[in-house]
Design a protein around this motif. Structure first.
Motif, PDB file in Angstrom:
ATOM      1  N   ALA A 158      13.379 -15.888  18.029  1.00  0.00           N
ATOM      2  CA  ALA A 158      12.068 -15.866  17.368  1.00  0.00           C
ATOM      3  C   ALA A 158      11.104 -16.852  18.025  1.00  0.00           C
ATOM      4  O   ALA A 158       9.920 -16.537  18.249  1.00  0.00           O
ATOM      5  CB  ALA A 158      12.228 -16.187  15.884  1.00  0.00           C
ATOM      6  N   LYS A 159      11.603 -18.032  18.344  1.00  0.00           N
ATOM      7  CA  LYS A 159      10.759 -19.030  19.009  1.00  0.00           C
ATOM      8  C   LYS A 159      10.297 -18.525  20.373  1.00  0.00           C
ATOM      9  O   LYS A 159       9.132 -18.723  20.771  1.00  0.00           O
ATOM     10  CB  LYS A 159      11.542 -20.335  19.155  1.00  0.00           C
ATOM     11  CG  LYS A 159      10.744 -21.493  19.722  1.00  0.00           C
ATOM     12  CD  LYS A 159      11.587 -22.761  19.783  1.00  0.00           C
ATOM     13  CE  LYS A 159      10.783 -23.931  20.369  1.00  0.00           C
ATOM     14  NZ  LYS A 159      11.613 -25.171  20.447  1.00  0.00           N
ATOM     15  N   ALA A 160      11.189 -17.848  21.103  1.00  0.00           N
ATOM     16  CA  ALA A 160      10.820 -17.287  22.409  1.00  0.00           C
ATOM     17  C   ALA A 160       9.777 -16.193  22.264  1.00  0.00           C
ATOM     18  O   ALA A 160       8.855 -16.080  23.077  1.00  0.00           O
ATOM     19  CB  ALA A 160      12.070 -16.743  23.109  1.00  0.00           C
ATOM     20  N   ALA A 190       9.141 -16.958   9.087  1.00  0.00           N
ATOM     21  CA  ALA A 190       9.531 -18.222   8.453  1.00  0.00           C
ATOM     22  C   ALA A 190       9.265 -19.433   9.336  1.00  0.00           C
ATOM     23  O   ALA A 190       9.490 -20.572   8.905  1.00  0.00           O
ATOM     24  CB  ALA A 190      11.016 -18.183   8.091  1.00  0.00           C
ATOM     25  N   SER A 191       8.787 -19.210  10.549  1.00  0.00           N
ATOM     26  CA  SER A 191       8.656 -20.298  11.524  1.00  0.00           C
ATOM     27  C   SER A 191       7.611 -21.332  11.145  1.00  0.00           C
ATOM     28  O   SER A 191       7.670 -22.477  11.602  1.00  0.00           O
ATOM     29  CB  SER A 191       8.303 -19.708  12.896  1.00  0.00           C
ATOM     30  OG  SER A 191       6.986 -19.153  12.873  1.00  0.00           O
ATOM     31  N   GLY A 192       6.626 -20.933  10.350  1.00  0.00           N
ATOM     32  CA  GLY A 192       5.529 -21.835  10.037  1.00  0.00           C
ATOM     33  C   GLY A 192       4.480 -21.913  11.124  1.00  0.00           C
ATOM     34  O   GLY A 192       3.498 -22.659  10.997  1.00  0.00           O
ATOM     35  N   ASP A 193       4.646 -21.145  12.206  1.00  0.00           N
ATOM     36  CA  ASP A 193       3.661 -21.173  13.285  1.00  0.00           C
ATOM     37  C   ASP A 193       2.372 -20.510  12.803  1.00  0.00           C
ATOM     38  O   ASP A 193       2.392 -19.382  12.295  1.00  0.00           O
ATOM     39  CB  ASP A 193       4.206 -20.423  14.504  1.00  0.00           C
ATOM     40  CG  ASP A 193       3.389 -20.709  15.751  1.00  0.00           C
ATOM     41  OD1 ASP A 193       2.222 -20.264  15.799  1.00  0.00           O
ATOM     42  OD2 ASP A 193       3.906 -21.375  16.665  1.00  0.00           O
ATOM     43  N   PRO A 194       1.232 -21.169  12.954  1.00  0.00           N
ATOM     44  CA  PRO A 194      -0.028 -20.625  12.425  1.00  0.00           C
ATOM     45  C   PRO A 194      -0.500 -19.358  13.125  1.00  0.00           C
ATOM     46  O   PRO A 194      -1.402 -18.677  12.620  1.00  0.00           O
ATOM     47  CB  PRO A 194      -1.020 -21.774  12.638  1.00  0.00           C
ATOM     48  CG  PRO A 194      -0.429 -22.612  13.719  1.00  0.00           C
ATOM     49  CD  PRO A 194       1.053 -22.509  13.545  1.00  0.00           C
ATOM     50  N   VAL A 320       4.616 -15.832   4.603  1.00  0.00           N
ATOM     51  CA  VAL A 320       3.479 -15.102   5.162  1.00  0.00           C
ATOM     52  C   VAL A 320       3.446 -13.699   4.561  1.00  0.00           C
ATOM     53  O   VAL A 320       4.457 -13.202   4.049  1.00  0.00           O
ATOM     54  CB  VAL A 320       3.550 -15.029   6.703  1.00  0.00           C
ATOM     55  CG1 VAL A 320       3.540 -16.419   7.315  1.00  0.00           C
ATOM     56  CG2 VAL A 320       4.764 -14.233   7.160  1.00  0.00           C
ATOM     57  N   PRO A 321       2.296 -13.025   4.591  1.00  0.00           N
ATOM     58  CA  PRO A 321       2.224 -11.659   4.074  1.00  0.00           C
ATOM     59  C   PRO A 321       3.269 -10.760   4.704  1.00  0.00           C
ATOM     60  O   PRO A 321       3.457 -10.764   5.925  1.00  0.00           O
ATOM     61  CB  PRO A 321       0.799 -11.226   4.448  1.00  0.00           C
ATOM     62  CG  PRO A 321       0.023 -12.504   4.503  1.00  0.00           C
ATOM     63  CD  PRO A 321       0.981 -13.517   5.050  1.00  0.00           C
ATOM     64  N   THR A 322       3.948  -9.995   3.848  1.00  0.00           N
ATOM     65  CA  THR A 322       5.095  -9.187   4.284  1.00  0.00           C
ATOM     66  C   THR A 322       4.953  -7.754   3.810  1.00  0.00           C
ATOM     67  O   THR A 322       4.638  -7.500   2.642  1.00  0.00           O
ATOM     68  CB  THR A 322       6.404  -9.778   3.737  1.00  0.00           C
ATOM     69  OG1 THR A 322       6.560 -11.118   4.217  1.00  0.00           O
ATOM     70  CG2 THR A 322       7.606  -8.947   4.150  1.00  0.00           C
ATOM     71  N   GLY A 323       5.210  -6.821   4.702  1.00  0.00           N
ATOM     72  CA  GLY A 323       5.282  -5.414   4.349  1.00  0.00           C
ATOM     73  C   GLY A 323       6.692  -4.896   4.530  1.00  0.00           C
ATOM     74  O   GLY A 323       7.444  -5.381   5.380  1.00  0.00           O
TER      75      GLY A 323
END
Length: 381
Positions: A158-160, A190-194, A320-323
């Motif tokens: 996910a970070k990559a 879930a990363s919190g990255d903006p 974050v918003p999730t579908g």
């Protein structure tokens, strides 16, 4: 050359590699037929022979190869690993960037039918305001991405992916995934990255609480029964890949028939096909996917993702918003009340009437519609 360079990737499999495949197929040592009718013991011998006959005599890899090259293929090094991805920029400059992640036994070929409609909706009867810039990476150890050493669980992937999107110039984007792509997309959310504006999933793995199970709705009861059947009779592949991927890999990497049947069975088990995989996908489509495992010899390396991350699949809390789009033949079909504990900001929830685990592959029009609808509220945010 800078290690963060983005390089074009032109796929041209040498002819001798394809001839080796045909030679191996011609020398297959077949087992005897199954001792019960149908698929209860796995792929029936006559169905296996029919698929392999088509692969050997009628299938054209160059068609798939040309289609992948036409989309646009690239590689770049992130966190010491060379990663392969498809990238189609939309002709609409205000398009929303989206990264779509496959799972096992999938690959980027799952998305070949949806990349065009997502990136250029006007050319496919849609509206320009629904356009996406589309990125589809190959998971580490899958397809033409490099095989990682130990230590590449889902959060690192996910970070990559976040780093990849920023390297491509996308400072605000959304993410989508099913199967392992669901776990990676959950970790992105879930990363919190903006930069992450929202996520959409077509497989959602959440654990029902004791209260959920004690007061289950009819839909929840059906989902629990489906899960129980999977645990009792359908998850042997995952246990093998999570515990002994190297042992399994010898057979998959050496035998094209072994690799093909390992995947073909899952197309039958997990697609909305009424027991006949060819009802959901053509033989050519299934073989396109199988070829990405065979040509790259990734039977073992792809299985290692289970060894790395299977016991912590998609467990992060996502705000974050999730579908979520629930296709009826998905392996796991979550209830909304269970999902909301892990994904408290659900902005789209839809239960469809057809389609299975390989949603974009099986039902591309429905998949595109769901992705467009889920992310429409986030475009002006």
């Amino acid at each position: 050359m800078s290690s963060d360079a983005i390089l074009p990737f032109h796929l041209a499999v040498p002819e001798d590699v394809l001839q080796d495949l045909r030679d191996r197929l011609s020398r297959t040592r077949w087992p005897e037929r199954e001792t019960v009718p149908g698929w209860e013991q796995g792929v029936p011998l006559d169905r296996a022979r029919a698929l392999i006959d088509h692969w050997q005599n009628d299938y054209d890899w160059r068609r798939c190869e040309a289609a992948l090259n036409a989309i646009g293929q690239f590689t770049t090094e992130i966190d010491g690993l060379n990663l392969h991805f498809l990238h189609r920029r939309s002709p609409h400059p205000d398009a929303l960037p989206i990264i779509i992640t496959h799972g096992w036994p999938g690959s980027v070929v799952e998305f070949m039918k949806v990349i065009g409609p997502l990136s250029d909706p006007v050319a496919h009867g849609g509206k320009p305001e629904d356009a996406f810039h589309v990125i589809c990476p190959s998971l580490p150890g899958y397809g033409f991405s490099e095989r990682p050493e130990q230590g590449w669980p889902v959060p690192r992937i996910a970070k990559a992916w976040i780093a990849l999107m920023k390297r491509l110039g996308y400072d605000r984007f959304v993410a989508q995934g099913g199967d392992w792509g669901s776990a990676v997309t959950t970790a992105i959310g879930a990363s919190g990255d903006p930069s992450v504006a929202g996520i959409h999933l077509n497989m959602l793995v959440v654990r029902p609480s004791p209260e959920d199970m004690a007061n289950a709705t009819d839909q929840e009861k059906a989902s629990l029964e489906s899960l129980q059947r999977y645990m009792q009779d359908g998850n042997g592949y995952s246990q093998q890949q999570a515990t002994r991927p190297q042992t399994l890999g010898y057979g998959l990497v050496d035998s094209p028939v072994g690799q093909a049947m390992w995947i073909y069975e899952k197309f039958r088990e997990w697609s909305d096909c009424d027991g006949e995989p060819e009802n959901a996908l053509s033989r050519d489509e299934m073989l396109d996917d199988i070829m990405l495992y065979w040509l790259t010899g990734t039977g073992a390396s792809s299985a290692r993702l289970y060894w790395e991350s299977f016991r912590s699949f998609g467990t992060d809390k996502v705000t974050v918003p999730t579908g979520y789009s629930m296709f009826p033949k998905e392996i796991f079909r979550a209830s909304r009340r269970s999902a909301e504990r892990q994904y408290p900001n659900i902005i789209h929830w839809n239960e469809l009437d057809r389609g299975g685990h390989f949603a974009a592959f099986e039902q591309p029009e429905l998949f595109v519609q769901e992705v467009r609808t889920a992310f429409r509220p986030l475009r002006s945010a």
